[in-house]
Motif scaffolding. Structure first.
Motif, PDB file in Angstrom:
ATOM      1  N   VAL A  52      15.743  27.951  -6.721  1.00 31.01           N
ATOM      2  CA  VAL A  52      16.656  26.814  -6.860  1.00 31.01           C
ATOM      3  C   VAL A  52      18.072  27.327  -7.111  1.00 31.01           C
ATOM      4  CG1 VAL A  52      17.149  24.703  -8.141  1.00 31.01           C
ATOM      5  CG2 VAL A  52      14.786  25.431  -7.818  1.00 31.01           C
ATOM      6  N   TYR A  53      19.029  26.805  -6.336  1.00 27.54           N
ATOM      7  CA  TYR A  53      20.447  27.110  -6.512  1.00 27.54           C
ATOM      8  C   TYR A  53      21.154  25.809  -6.905  1.00 27.54           C
ATOM      9  CZ  TYR A  53      18.825  30.993  -3.617  1.00 27.54           C
ATOM     10  OH  TYR A  53      18.106  32.045  -3.108  1.00 27.54           O
ATOM     11  N   THR A  54      22.068  25.891  -7.844  1.00 28.50           N
ATOM     12  CA  THR A  54      22.639  24.678  -8.431  1.00 28.50           C
ATOM     13  C   THR A  54      24.117  24.504  -8.096  1.00 28.50           C
ATOM     14  OG1 THR A  54      23.193  25.867 -10.467  1.00 28.50           O
ATOM     15  CG2 THR A  54      21.024  24.826 -10.358  1.00 28.50           C
ATOM     16  N   HIS A  55      24.634  23.309  -8.444  1.00 23.47           N
ATOM     17  CA  HIS A  55      26.042  22.950  -8.272  1.00 23.47           C
ATOM     18  C   HIS A  55      26.492  23.161  -6.827  1.00 23.47           C
ATOM     19  CE1 HIS A  55      25.606  23.554 -12.627  1.00 23.47           C
ATOM     20  NE2 HIS A  55      26.569  22.661 -12.746  1.00 23.47           N
ATOM     21  N   ILE A  56      25.795  22.488  -5.937  1.00 28.05           N
ATOM     22  CA  ILE A  56      26.055  22.636  -4.503  1.00 28.05           C
ATOM     23  C   ILE A  56      27.347  21.911  -4.131  1.00 28.05           C
ATOM     24  CG2 ILE A  56      25.149  22.209  -2.199  1.00 28.05           C
ATOM     25  CD1 ILE A  56      23.619  24.275  -3.976  1.00 28.05           C
ATOM     26  N   GLN A  57      28.165  22.595  -3.337  1.00 25.26           N
ATOM     27  CA  GLN A  57      29.434  22.008  -2.905  1.00 25.26           C
ATOM     28  C   GLN A  57      29.697  22.365  -1.444  1.00 25.26           C
ATOM     29  OE1 GLN A  57      32.791  23.411  -5.142  1.00 25.26           O
ATOM     30  NE2 GLN A  57      34.229  22.000  -4.200  1.00 25.26           N
ATOM     31  N   PHE A  58      30.169  21.404  -0.660  1.00 27.22           N
ATOM     32  CA  PHE A  58      30.538  21.651   0.731  1.00 27.22           C
ATOM     33  C   PHE A  58      31.952  22.219   0.755  1.00 27.22           C
ATOM     34  CE2 PHE A  58      27.452  18.185   0.893  1.00 27.22           C
ATOM     35  CZ  PHE A  58      26.522  18.710   1.775  1.00 27.22           C
ATOM     36  N   VAL A  59      32.120  23.375   1.399  1.00 24.80           N
ATOM     37  CA  VAL A  59      33.410  24.055   1.397  1.00 24.80           C
ATOM     38  C   VAL A  59      34.144  23.871   2.719  1.00 24.80           C
ATOM     39  CG1 VAL A  59      34.552  26.292   1.161  1.00 24.80           C
ATOM     40  CG2 VAL A  59      32.598  25.745  -0.278  1.00 24.80           C
ATOM     41  N   LYS A  60      33.421  24.019   3.821  1.00 23.14           N
ATOM     42  CA  LYS A  60      34.075  23.837   5.123  1.00 23.14           C
ATOM     43  C   LYS A  60      33.026  23.587   6.193  1.00 23.14           C
ATOM     44  CE  LYS A  60      34.213  28.561   6.997  1.00 23.14           C
ATOM     45  NZ  LYS A  60      35.057  29.597   7.597  1.00 23.14           N
ATOM     46  N   ILE A  61      33.493  23.130   7.352  1.00 19.10           N
ATOM     47  CA  ILE A  61      32.651  22.946   8.534  1.00 19.10           C
ATOM     48  C   ILE A  61      33.168  23.893   9.601  1.00 19.10           C
ATOM     49  CG2 ILE A  61      31.900  21.346  10.325  1.00 19.10           C
ATOM     50  CD1 ILE A  61      32.249  19.080   8.336  1.00 19.10           C
ATOM     51  N   GLY A  62      32.270  24.627  10.235  1.00 19.98           N
ATOM     52  CA  GLY A  62      32.663  25.572  11.271  1.00 19.98           C
ATOM     53  C   GLY A  62      31.699  25.543  12.435  1.00 19.98           C
ATOM     54  N   CYS A  63      31.966  26.414  13.394  1.00 15.78           N
ATOM     55  CA  CYS A  63      31.105  26.492  14.576  1.00 15.78           C
ATOM     56  C   CYS A  63      30.797  27.948  14.850  1.00 15.78           C
ATOM     57  CB  CYS A  63      31.772  25.849  15.787  1.00 15.78           C
ATOM     58  SG  CYS A  63      30.729  25.827  17.266  1.00 15.78           S
ATOM     59  N   ASN A  64      29.528  28.300  14.788  1.00 18.24           N
ATOM     60  CA  ASN A  64      29.086  29.655  15.079  1.00 18.24           C
ATOM     61  C   ASN A  64      28.872  29.810  16.579  1.00 18.24           C
ATOM     62  OD1 ASN A  64      26.617  31.639  15.523  1.00 18.24           O
ATOM     63  ND2 ASN A  64      27.648  32.267  13.643  1.00 18.24           N
ATOM     64  N   ARG A  65      29.256  30.945  17.084  1.00 19.50           N
ATOM     65  CA  ARG A  65      29.193  31.156  18.530  1.00 19.50           C
ATOM     66  C   ARG A  65      27.789  31.019  19.082  1.00 19.50           C
ATOM     67  NH1 ARG A  65      30.754  36.842  21.502  1.00 19.50           N
ATOM     68  NH2 ARG A  65      30.460  36.160  23.648  1.00 19.50           N
ATOM     69  N   ARG A  66      26.809  31.445  18.292  1.00 17.65           N
ATOM     70  CA  ARG A  66      25.428  31.406  18.767  1.00 17.65           C
ATOM     71  C   ARG A  66      24.628  30.244  18.199  1.00 17.65           C
ATOM     72  NH1 ARG A  66      24.212  34.218  23.042  1.00 17.65           N
ATOM     73  NH2 ARG A  66      22.053  34.276  22.352  1.00 17.65           N
ATOM     74  N   LYS A  67      24.946  29.829  16.948  1.00 19.70           N
ATOM     75  CA  LYS A  67      24.099  28.854  16.265  1.00 19.70           C
ATOM     76  C   LYS A  67      24.689  27.453  16.224  1.00 19.70           C
ATOM     77  CE  LYS A  67      21.133  32.090  15.203  1.00 19.70           C
ATOM     78  NZ  LYS A  67      20.897  32.523  13.837  1.00 19.70           N
ATOM     79  N   GLY A  68      25.928  27.258  16.684  1.00 20.92           N
ATOM     80  CA  GLY A  68      26.509  25.928  16.694  1.00 20.92           C
ATOM     81  C   GLY A  68      27.163  25.558  15.375  1.00 20.92           C
ATOM     82  N   PHE A  69      27.212  24.249  15.085  1.00 20.99           N
ATOM     83  CA  PHE A  69      27.907  23.753  13.912  1.00 20.99           C
ATOM     84  C   PHE A  69      27.167  24.153  12.628  1.00 20.99           C
ATOM     85  CE2 PHE A  69      29.837  21.161  17.122  1.00 20.99           C
ATOM     86  CZ  PHE A  69      31.135  20.984  16.655  1.00 20.99           C
ATOM     87  N   TYR A  70      27.969  24.396  11.595  1.00 22.88           N
ATOM     88  CA  TYR A  70      27.387  24.749  10.305  1.00 22.88           C
ATOM     89  C   TYR A  70      28.317  24.273   9.196  1.00 22.88           C
ATOM     90  CZ  TYR A  70      30.798  28.547  10.139  1.00 22.88           C
ATOM     91  OH  TYR A  70      31.967  29.262  10.112  1.00 22.88           O
ATOM     92  N   CYS A  71      27.762  24.178   8.005  1.00 22.34           N
ATOM     93  CA  CYS A  71      28.533  23.890   6.793  1.00 22.34           C
ATOM     94  C   CYS A  71      28.490  25.125   5.902  1.00 22.34           C
ATOM     95  CB  CYS A  71      27.948  22.703   6.026  1.00 22.34           C
ATOM     96  SG  CYS A  71      28.424  21.106   6.679  1.00 22.34           S
ATOM     97  N   THR A  72      29.619  25.474   5.328  1.00 16.41           N
ATOM     98  CA  THR A  72      29.624  26.516   4.303  1.00 16.41           C
ATOM     99  C   THR A  72      29.321  25.856   2.966  1.00 16.41           C
ATOM    100  OG1 THR A  72      31.218  27.869   5.511  1.00 16.41           O
ATOM    101  CG2 THR A  72      30.986  28.291   3.155  1.00 16.41           C
ATOM    102  N   ILE A  73      28.234  26.298   2.358  1.00 15.46           N
ATOM    103  CA  ILE A  73      27.770  25.728   1.095  1.00 15.46           C
ATOM    104  C   ILE A  73      28.104  26.696  -0.033  1.00 15.46           C
ATOM    105  CG2 ILE A  73      25.768  24.879  -0.179  1.00 15.46           C
ATOM    106  CD1 ILE A  73      26.441  23.189   2.226  1.00 15.46           C
ATOM    107  N   ARG A  74      28.693  26.168  -1.080  1.00 20.80           N
ATOM    108  CA  ARG A  74      28.994  26.974  -2.263  1.00 20.80           C
ATOM    109  C   ARG A  74      28.021  26.607  -3.375  1.00 20.80           C
ATOM    110  NH1 ARG A  74      35.110  27.660  -3.585  1.00 20.80           N
ATOM    111  NH2 ARG A  74      34.770  29.058  -1.806  1.00 20.80           N
ATOM    112  N   PHE A  75      27.502  27.613  -4.069  1.00 21.27           N
ATOM    113  CA  PHE A  75      26.548  27.359  -5.147  1.00 21.27           C
ATOM    114  C   PHE A  75      26.765  28.369  -6.263  1.00 21.27           C
ATOM    115  CE2 PHE A  75      24.619  30.141  -2.017  1.00 21.27           C
ATOM    116  CZ  PHE A  75      24.072  31.163  -2.775  1.00 21.27           C
ATOM    117  N   ASN A  76      26.218  28.029  -7.420  1.00 17.63           N
ATOM    118  CA  ASN A  76      26.347  28.918  -8.578  1.00 17.63           C
ATOM    119  C   ASN A  76      25.693  30.260  -8.298  1.00 17.63           C
ATOM    120  OD1 ASN A  76      27.800  27.239 -10.185  1.00 17.63           O
ATOM    121  ND2 ASN A  76      26.326  27.206 -11.869  1.00 17.63           N
ATOM    122  N   SER A  77      26.366  31.328  -8.637  1.00 20.13           N
ATOM    123  CA  SER A  77      25.801  32.659  -8.437  1.00 20.13           C
ATOM    124  C   SER A  77      24.591  32.854  -9.351  1.00 20.13           C
ATOM    125  CB  SER A  77      26.848  33.727  -8.737  1.00 20.13           C
ATOM    126  OG  SER A  77      26.306  35.022  -8.573  1.00 20.13           O
TER     127      SER A  77
END
Length: 1420
Positions: free
Chosen positions: A168-193
Motif C-alpha cells: 500500500v502506498y499513501t497520499h496519492i496525488q496526480f502530478v501530470k499527464i503525458g504520452c509515452n511513445r510506446r505505451k500511450g497516455f499516462y498519469c504521473t502519480i506521486r506517493f509517500n516514499s
C-alpha cells in the motif's frame, strides 16, 4: 504343501480383490458426490446464469472479457465462473478447442486476479469498518492506521491467503499527464516514499528501487480514492450492528486500475518524502479527474491527500500474464495446430471396459483385474492411444535428415523419417560412433542409447515428448536436435527459423549460450527489457514570453539573471526555486519587489540625511545596501536616478474589474492581484474544457498511429527474423510478439523445461504455421508455478482445476488428450548411486548410473555418503510478523553450523565445497547469521534480494519502537560482507533456498588448485598473486606502470593498460612469453598542482604546455569579520568593517578591513603573558600565540622546526629574547626578520628591518603574487603586520577575477550572437516578420499608401543607450502597437544579449580598486 500354498495365495488374492472393490466403490461414491455437487453449484457465465450477469465484466465469450478487472468485478460477492479440466465436468461449450481455450483463459486469469481481488476486497472492508467505527483500537485497526499514515504491507487472513498481501502506498496525488511513445497516455502519480533502511540518503533510496521488485514496469496497480460526497453516512450506516461488512454496495471509495508504464529510479529516489511513477489507466475517465486536480496543484495540501491509496499485489506480476491471456482470447480455434492430439473427440473412446464377461468374472484373477479397471475407470475414459504422425515438412519427396553433424561430418548417416524399420539401425550407429564433445580428460564422447532414441524420436514425430530425469542430459539432446535441424543439408524444405522457447529468461539464456558453444550464432532473441502544452490566447502568451521595459523595468524580475539593475551581484542567503514569468505574475511578485524597493529608497534617503546632519563626512552616493537587512535577498546595487524616480511614482494597482474587461486589456502587469487570480481561474476553466475533449481525440489518434508504427517496425523485424536460424524467447515474449511470429511462419518449436511451463503458455505460442512441436522436460520434478494455491493440484479444490498441470504431463498421461509415447533418457551422469537410488526406487525404476558416477570419492569423515537425520525439536514460535510466512528452527541452525565446521575440519575448505540448502527464507536468515561468525557466507542473488527487502520492510515498520537489542537482523548482511574481508576465500560456504539452487545448479568443471602463490609475469616482470593452476596467458597486471613520461611524472596507469596501448607494427599481436615494451601511455594522470593566482592549487590532470583552467574551488578569502562563500572566480565584496590592527606604539589603522593598511608595523616585543605564565615572544599588535608555541613549553615538533630561514636555524636554537615570533595559520613559526624579508617589506615601507619602518610607500602598480609559507607553501593571510601586502594581493586577485568574469561573459554573448545571426535563425525570423506585418496590414484593411506614423518622442539619449529604446519603436519612431509587438518578438534574443552588455558596461565602471578607493575616502 503346494495345495495349502495355493489356497493361501487365493485367499490373499481374494482379500486384495475385495480391498480394491471397496476402493472402487468409495471412488465411485466420491465421484458421484462430486458430480452432484458440481451440478448443484454450476453457474455459467454472463447471460447464461439464472441469476444474470455477476458484474460488468462477466461475459460468455472470453473475447469480450477485459483482462484488467473492473471495480464491480473486484467487489462482487458472487464467485466467478471457473471451469473444471476434468473430462466429465460441466461446461456450456462442447468438448473441443473452443472449450480448451475458454478453460485455460478463465483459470489463468483467475490465477492472476485472485490475489489482488482478495487483497483489495479485504483492504476496503477494513477501511469501511474503520470508517464506521473510528474509535476502534483493536490490533488490526491500529495496524491499518499505520498503513493509512505511511503505507506498507497489508496482510489479511493472518497472512495465509493466496499471495494476497498488498503493498500500500499513501497520499496519492496526480502530478501530470503525458504520452509515452510506446505505451500511450499516462498519469504521473506521486506517493509517500516507503520507509526502509537508508531511506534518508538518495543513494540508499536509489539502491532500494533498483533492486526491489515493487512497481516494476508492467505491474498492475489500483488507485483507491475516497468519494468526497458519498451517499452513505455514519448515521444511516447499516453496518453499525453488523460485523460482517459488505462493500459491494458502498460508495465510499472509487477504484481505478492501471499499469506501470515507466519506472524511473531517479524519479522514485529523488526526494526523501515522495516518489513519482508513471501509470497508464484503462478507465479513461480518470484523466479528466487528474486534469482537474493538476490544474489546482498549488491548492492541494497533505490533509486533502488522506484516504487516497495506490496498491499492488506482491505475489503477481501482471506483465507475465497479460500477453498470454491476450493471445488466448484472440486465438482462432480453427487455426490451432495439433487439435486432434490436444482435444480429441471423446465420443470415439472405446467403452469395452463396461462390457464384462460373466464367465471371466467368476475367476479370482479377473476380479482383481476388474476391480483395478473400475478403480481407474474415471481416468481411463479420457485416454486415447493414437499414432503420432511425422512432421508435415518431412513428407517432401526424397527428404531425409542428414545426421553427419553428430559425427563431426566424418561419417555420412541419413535418417529416413517414413522408414521406421531403419530407425533402430540409425540409433545403433549414433550410439557407437557419434562425437558431440570432449570430457575433462580429453576423451571424445557421443550420445548414449536413450539419448540417441530420444533424438530420433523427436525428429520423426510432429509432437515429441522427451522426458529426462535429473542429470540425464536433456539439454544435451536438445542442442543436438537443434544442430541436426539447422544443418545446411536439412534446410532445403524451407522450414525457416526454429522457435526456441523457455519459461524464464535465465533458462533461455543458458540454452542459447549452449548453441553459441556449438558455433550456432545466427540467433535472434526477442523479449522485453527495453508534453502537454499550456493553451493561452496568443497576445497574452507573448506578454509572458517576453516582458518589455514598458511592461515592467527589467530589474523587477531580474530577467532570470542574478544581477541587479545596474549589473552588480545579488547575494542570496538561501536558494529559492526558480519560477516562470507566468508564476511570478500570478503570485504578484513584481508588486512585492517594487514596494520593497520603494521602502528601501525611502529608508536610504532618511539615513543619508541623518548621517549628513550628524557629521559632515563624505558619503558614497553609489552604495545603497542597507546594512542589517533581514530579507532573504540582499541587493548590492548602485543608484540609478531614473529608477528611483520610477519607483517613487509607482502606485500599486488595487482595481477589481470584471472578466470581460480583463480579457481585452493586455496590460497584464498593471492588473491587481485580485484581477490576476480572476483571469487565471478563467484561463484554467477554458483550458480544462478544451483539453478534456482534445485529450479524448488524441487518445484515439494515438491508437491509430501506434498501430501504423508497429506495422512499420514489424516489417523490419520480420526481415531480421527470416534471415535468422534460431529465434529465442520466453513463452511470455512469444505471446507478446504473436503477430510478428505469425508473419515469419515458423514450422518448428523446441521448448526446454516443458514440465515447468503452463499449458496456457504453450497454447499461446502455437501459431497456425507450426508443424513440429518438441517438448523437453520432466513432469516428475518441478510443476509450473502459479500464484493461487486453490487452483493447484496439491490443494483439495485445485484437483478439479489442475491449472499447474503442464501440457507435457497431460500428453504423457493422456488426460483429456491423446496419450503420446514419450522418449525417456535413462542414463544419469550427475548423482552418486546413494542419491540416484532415492529416485530410482520411487520415480524412475529404469534409471541407470553413468560410469563417471562410480568414480566419485566417498565423503571424508563420514561412514555413509547420504544421511537422513530425524529429530523431535519443533519449529520456533515468535511474535515477529515474518514467521507468518516463513519458518525457523534454531536446533537445526545449530546442527547445520556444527556439521559445516566438522566438514571443514575434514579438509573441505575450497570455495565451492560446501552448499547449505533450506526451504525457507526465515531459516536462511538464521543460518546466515550463525555461519557468518566463522565463514564467508555467499547467498544466492535472488535469495539475498528477498532477504534484504524483508529486512528493510521490517526495519521501516519498526523504526518507532526499535531498541538496541533488535538491530541484529538488520546488519546480518553487513556482517557477512565484513567477514569476507577478513576470512580466507578458502573457507566459503554457499547458502541458497532449494528452489533457487535447483534453477542455478550447473555441472562443476574439473577441480582446480585454490592455493595462492606469487608468480612473476613474463610480459612486464611484475609479480602477481594468483591461484596455483591459473594461467598467466590472460592475466592482467594491476601494478602501476611507473615509466617516466615526457612531462616528468611517473605513469600512473595500471601496467596492463600500457601493454594494450603498445602493438608491434609487424605482428599486430602480443607474445605473452616475452616482455612487452611500454612506450605508449596515453595522457598523464598525475595532478598538475601548480599554484593559481587565487592561492589554490590546480587539480587538473597534467597539461604541460597548456594554461591551467579557471579555478573551480570555493573562495578562500576571509577576515576576522566575515568569510566569502562564493565561487573562487566571482569577485567578492570588500569588508567594510573597521580594521582592528592596533598597538600602543603605532596607534590604530583607520581604514576599512578590506583596504591595504596605512599604519606602520611595530617592531616591539609583545608585553603580554601567556596562559602558561611565560612571556609572549610575539610582535606587538599581533594575536598572541597559544602555549604550544611558548618558548619554554613548546613541543619537540615545534622546537625542531626551522624558524630562521636566513641562517637556517631551528626554533630551539634561536634567542627569542632578541628575536620576535610570527606564527602562520598553517602552524609554522618564523622569526620576524625572516618573514619581513620573505614578504619584501622594503617595497611597501621606508626604513629597514633592524632600524624600523619609518613611513609607508605608494603601493606597487604592478600585480603581486601571493606569498606562501616556506615550510608548506600555504598562502600567507591574516597576519596583521603584513596587512598592507596581503590586502594588496587580495585586491589584485579581485581585479583578475573581475576581468576574467566579464571576459567569459562577453565571450559567451559573442558566441550566442554569432549563432543567432550566422546560424540561420535571424533569416528565418525575417521571413516570419514579413509575414506577420503583411497579416496586420490585411487584418486592419490598410493599403500600403495609407500607412501613417504617429507622432514620436525626440529626447536626447544617454551615453549608454538603454535596451528598451530599441523596444519602444512606437514611442521613438512612431510605429503602431501591433507592429511594435511583432518587432520585439523578432529581435528579442538580440535585445537580451544587448541588455547583458549594458550590465557589463555598468559593472565595469566600478572595479575592485575603485570601490576600495571610494571606501578609503569615505572613512577619512
Amino acid at each position: 504343501m503346494r495345495s495349502k500354498l495355493k489356497i493361501t495365495h487365493n485367499l490373499v488374492t481374494l482379500d486384495v480383490a475385495r480391498e480394491l472393490e471397496i476402493q472402487t466403490l468409495t471412488g465411485k461414491i466420491y465421484d458421484l458426490a462430486r458430480k452432484v455437487d458440481a451440478k448443484r453449484t454450476y453457474d455459467p457465465p454472463g447471460e447464461l446464469s439464472k441469476e444474470g450477469r455477476r458484474h460488468d465484466n462477466d461475459f460468455v465469450e472470453i473475447g469480450n472479457i477485459s483482462i484488467i478487472p473492473t471495480r464491480e468485478e473486484i467487489l462482487c460477492d458472487r464467485k466467478p465462473f471457473l471451469p473444471s479440466t476434468l473430462p466429465d465436468s460441466l461446461h456450456f461449450l462442447p468438448y473441443g478447442v473452443n472449450r480448451l481455450l475458454d478453460t485455460q483463459f478463465r483459470l489463468l486469469r483467475e490465477d492472476m486476479l485472485n490475489p489482488i481481488r482478495g487483497g483489495i476486497y479485504s483492504f476496503l472492508n477494513e477501511l469501511l469498518k474503520d470508517w464506521s467505527s473510528p474509535n476502534n483500537n483493536s490490533k488490526l485497526s491500529m495496524e491499518l492506521k499505520k498503513i493509512q499514515e505511511r503505507g506498507g504491507r497489508f496482510k489479511y487472513n493472518n497472512g495465509i491467503s493466496d499471495n494476497g498481501d498488498l503493498q500500500v502506498y499513501t497520499h496519492i496525488q496526480f502530478v501530470k499527464i503525458g504520452c509515452n511513445r510506446r505505451k500511450g497516455f499516462y498519469c504521473t502519480i506521486r506517493f509517500n516514499s516507503p520507509r526502509f533502511r537508508n531511506s534518508e540518503s538518495q543513494r540508499g533510496r536509489r539502491d532500494y528501487w533498483e533492486k526491489t521488485k515493487k512497481l516494476l514496469t508492467g505491474s498492475l496497480i489500483a488507485i483507491i480514492l475516497s468519494n468526497p460526497n458519498p451517499k452513505q453516512t455514519r448515521s444511516n450506516n447499516s453496518f453499525n450492528n453488523n460485523d460482517n461488512i459488505s462493500i459491494s454496495n458502498s460508495d465510499l471509495y472509487s477504484i481505478y486500475f492501471g499499469v506501470v508504464t515507466l519506472r524511473d529510479e531517479n524519479a522514485l529516489s529523488r526526494d526523501a518524502d515522495y516518489c513519482d511513477i508513471d501509470i497508464s489507466f484503462v478507465d479513461r475517465s480518470i484523466y479528466s479527474l487528474a486534469l482537474n486536480e493538476i490544474s489546482k496543484f498549488e491548492e492541494i495540501n497533505r490533509k486533502s491527500l488522506e484516504k487516497r491509496f495506490m496498491v499492488e499485489s506482491i505475489g503477481v506480476y501482471f506483465e507475465s500474464y497479460y500477453h498470454i491471456l491476450k493471445t488466448l482470447k484472440e486465438t482462432d480455434p480453427n487455426t490451432l495446430p495439433f487439435g486432434k492430439y490436444l482435444v480429441p473427440n471423446l465420443d470415439d473412446l472405446n467403452n469395452n471396459n463396461n462390457n464384462e464377461n460373466v464367465e471371466e468374472g467368476r475367476s479370482i484373477f479377473s476380479a482383481v483385474r476388474r476391480a483395478s479397471n473400475n478403480l481407474t475407470s474415471s481416468s481411463s475414459k479420457s485416454i486415447i492411444d493414437v499414432a503420432v504422425e511425422n512432421p508435415l515438412y518431412t513428407g517432401a519427396p526424397g527428404f531425409q535428415f542428414d545426421l553427419s553433424v553428430l559425427f563431426k561430418n566424418e561419417q555420412s548417416v541419413k535418417l529416413n523419417v517414413a522408414d521406421t524399420i531403419s530407425h533402430n539401425e540409425v540409433i545403433k550407429v549414433i550410439k557407437e560412433k557419434s562425437k558431440i564433445g570432449k570430457s575433462s580428460n580429453g576423451d571424445t564422447y557421443g550420445l548414449d542409447e536413450t539419448q540417441a532414441q530420444a533424438l530420433i524420436f523427436a525428429l520423426t514425430r510432429e509432437i515429441a515428448l522427451i522426458e529426462g530425469p535429473p542429470g540425464t542430459g536433456k539439454t544435451v539432446v536438445g542442442i543436438q536436435i537443434m544442430k541436426v535441424l539447422l544443418a545446411k543439408e536439412n534446410r532445403k524444405t524451407g522450414i525457416g527459423p526454429i522457435l526456441t522457447i523457455c519459461f524464464t529468461n535465465h533458462a533461455l539464456d543458458q540454452f542459447l549460450e549452449h548453441l553459441l558453444d556449438e558455433n550456432i550464432s545466427n540467433i535472434v532473441k526477442l523479449g522485453s527489457r527495453s508534453k502537454s502544452e499550456r493553451i493561452n490566447k496568443k497576445k497574452f502568451f507573448k506578454k509572458f514570453n517576453y516582458v518589455t521595459y514598458n511592461d515592467l523595468p527589467y530589474w523587477v524580475l531580474g530577467n532570470g539573471s542574478q544581477k541587479s539593475f545596474d549589473g552588480s551581484e545579488t547575494v542570496h542567503k538561501k536558494k529559492k526555486k526558480k519560477l516562470s514569468t507566468f508564476e511570478r505574475w500570478v503570485n504578484g511578485e513584481d508588486i512585492t519587489v517594487i514596494n520593497k524597493r520603494k521602502l528601501d529608497f525611502i529608508n536610504l534617503r532618511n539615513n543619508i540625511k541623518k548621517n549628513n546632519d550628524a557629521k559632515g563626512s563624505y558619503h558614497n552616493t553609489f552604495e545603497v545596501l542597507e546594512e542589517g537587512s533581514n530579507d532573504d535577498e540582499i541587493q548590492v546595487d548602485y543608484v540609478d536616478y531614473d529608477t528611483i524616480n520610477w519607483v517613487e511614482n509607482y502606485e500599486e494597482p488595487k482595481t477589481d474589474r470584471p472578466i470581460e474587461v480583463l480579457l481585452s486589456d493586455y496590460s497584464i502587469w498593471k492588473m491587481s492581484k485580485v484581477e490576476r487570480l480572476k483571469l487565471l481561474d478563467y484561463w484554467r476553466k477554458t483550458i480544462y474544457q478544451r483539453f478534456e475533449q482534445r485529450l479524448s481525440n488524441l487518445q484515439k489518434m494515438y491508437d491509430e498511429k501506434r498501430q501504423e508504427m508497429d506495422d512499420m517496425i514489424n516489417k523490419g523485424c520480420k526481415q531480421v527474423l527470416l534471415n535468422s536460424d534460431v529465434i529465442g524467447m520466453t513463452t511470455n515474449g512469444a505471446a507478446k510478439f504473436q503477430d510478428l511470429i505469425r508473419s515469419v511462419n515458423p514450422k518448428i518449436i523446441i521448448c526446454e523445461e516443458a514440465g515447468e511451463v503452463l499449458e496456457a503458455h504453450i497454447l499461446g505460442v502455437l501459431t497456425p504455421s507450426i508443424q513440429h512441436l518438441i517438448l523437453i522436460g520432466d513432469h516428475n520434478q518441478l510443476r509450473p508455478h502459479i500464484a493461487t494455491y486453490s487452483l493447484s493440484m496439491d490443494s483439495l479444490t485445485g484437483k478439479i482445476y489442475q491449472l499447474d498441470k503442464s501440457l507435457f504431463e497431460r500428453l504423457v498421461n493422456g488426460d483429456n488428450a491423446v496419450k503420446i509415447e514419450k522418449a525417456q533418457l535413462l542414463t544419469q551422469k550427475r548423482m552418486r548411486k546413494e542419491v540416484s537410488d532415492l529416485i530410482r526406487y520411487t520415480l524412475y525404476p529404469n534409471l541407470v548410473d553413468g560410469d563417471n558416477t562410480a568414480k566419485y570419492e566417498n565423503v571424508r569423515g563420514a561412514q555413509h555418503n547420504v544421511y537422513f537425520i530425524d529429530h523431535r525439536h519443533p519449529e520456533d514460535g515468535s511474535g515477529d510478523d515474518f514467521v507468518i510466512q516463513s519458518h525457523t528452527n534454531m536446533y537445526e541452525v545449530k546442527m547445520v553450523v556444527e556439521i559445516v565446521k566438522y566438514f571443514v575440519s575434514n579438509g573441505y575448505t575450497k570455495s565451492d565445497d560446501i552448499a547449505v540448502l533450506t526451504p525457507y527464507l526465515g531459516q536462511m536468515m538464521k543460518i546466515r547469521e550463525a555461519l557468518a561468525k566463522s565463514f564467508v557466507v555467499v547467498v544466492d542473488e535472488r535469495d539475498e534480494q528477498n532477504i534484504i527487502e524483508l529486512e528493510e520492510e521490517r526495519e521501516g515498520e519498526g523504526n518507532d519502537n526499535r531498541n538496541n537489542n533488535n538491530n541484529i537482523n538488520s546488519n546480518i548482511f553487513d556482517k557477512s560482507v565484513g567477514a569476507a574481508s577478513i576470512k580466507s576465500l578458502n573457507q566459503q560456504v554457499t547458502l541458497r533456498t532449494v528452489d533457487n539452487f535447483q534453477e542455478c545448479w550447473q555441472i562443476q568443471e574439473k577441480p582446480t588448485c585454490m592455493e595462492l602463490v606469487t608468480i612473476k609475469l613474463p610480459t612486464c616482470g611484475h609479480c602477481k598473486v594468483m591461484n596455483c593452476t591459473a594461467s598467466v596467458d590472460n592475466a592482467e597486471c594491476k601494478e602501476k606502470c611507473g615509466r617516466q613520461l615526457a612531462c616528468g611524472h611517473e605513469c600512473l596507469n595500471e601496467c596492463h593498460e600500457c601493454q594494450k596501448l603498445y602493438v608491434p607494427q609487424e605482428s599486430g599481436e602480443f607474445d605473452t612469453n616475452v616482455p612487452i615494451k611500454r612506450t605508449i601511455h596515453g595522457n598523464c594522470r598525475a595532478l598538475c598542482n601548480k599554484p593559481l593566482f587565487c592561492g589554490h592549487l590546480c587539480k587538473q590532470n597534467c597539461h604541460k604546455g597548456y594554461e591551467c583552467s579557471p579555478c573551480k574551488n570555493r573562495c578562500s578569502i576571509s577576515c576576522e569579520h566575515t568569510r566569502c562563500n562564493g565561487h573562487c572566480l566571482e569577485p567578492c565584496a570588500l569588508c567594510a568593517e573597521k580594521c582592528s590592527w592596533e598597538c600602543k606604539h603605532q596607534g590604530r589603522c583607520e581604514l576599512s578591513c578590506g583596504i591595504p593598511c596605512s599604519r606602520l608595523p611595530c617592531n616591539e616585543r609583545c608585553d603580554k603573558v601567556l596562559k602558561c605564565g611565560h612571556k609572549c615572544a610575539g610582535v606587538c599588535g599581533e594575536i598572541c600565540p597559544s602555549i604550544s608555541y611558548c618558548v619554554d613549553c613548546a613541543s619537540e615538533t615545534v622546537k625542531n622546526q626551522v624558524s630562521d630561514t636566513i641562517t637556517d636555524t631551528i626554533f630551539s636554537e634561536i634567542d627569542w629574547d632578541q628575536e620576535r615570533m610570527i606564527i602562520l595559520s598553517c602552524g609554522h613559526v618564523f622569526t620576524m626578520k625572516s618573514m619581513d624579508t620573505l614578504m619584501e617589506m622594503k617595497n611597501y615601507y621606508k626604513g629597514s628591518i633592524d632600524g624600523g619602518w619609518t613611513s609607508a610607500k605608494m603601493l606597487p602598480t604592478s600585480s603581486t603574487d601571493i606569498k606562501t609559507c616556506p615550510g608548506c607553501n600555504s598562502p600567507i593571510r591574516d597576519i596583521k603586520r603584513y596587512g598592507r601586502i596581503t590586502k594588496k594581493y587580495t585586491l589584485d586577485a579581485q581585479n583578475k577575477k573581475f576581468l576574467l568574469k566579464y571576459y567569459y561573459q562577453l565571450d559567451e554573448i559573442r558566441k550566442q550572437i554569432n549563432f543567432f545571426v550566422f546560424g540561420g535563425k535571424l533569416r528565418k525570423n525575417r521571413i516570419q516578420l514579413k509575414e506577420d506585418l503583411i497579416e496586420i496590414l490585411e487584418s486592419e484593411s490598410i493599403s500600403r499608401g495609407e500607412v501613417t506614423f504617429k507622432e514620436c518622442k525626440n529626447t536626447e539619449l544617454p551615453e549608454i543607450i538603454p535596451y528598451y529604446y530599441f523596444e519602444n519603436i512606437g514611442i521613438y519612431h512612431g510605429f503602431d502597437e501591433n507592429s511594435e509587438q511583432i518587432w520585439i518578438v523578432h529581435v528579442k534574443k538580440l535585445l537580451k544579449r544587448y541588455n547583458e552588455l549594458t550590465f557589463i558596461v555598468r559593472a565595469t565602471k566600478f572595479p575592485p580598486h575603485k570601490k576600495a578607493l571610494e571606501a578609503s575616502i569615505s572613512n577619512l
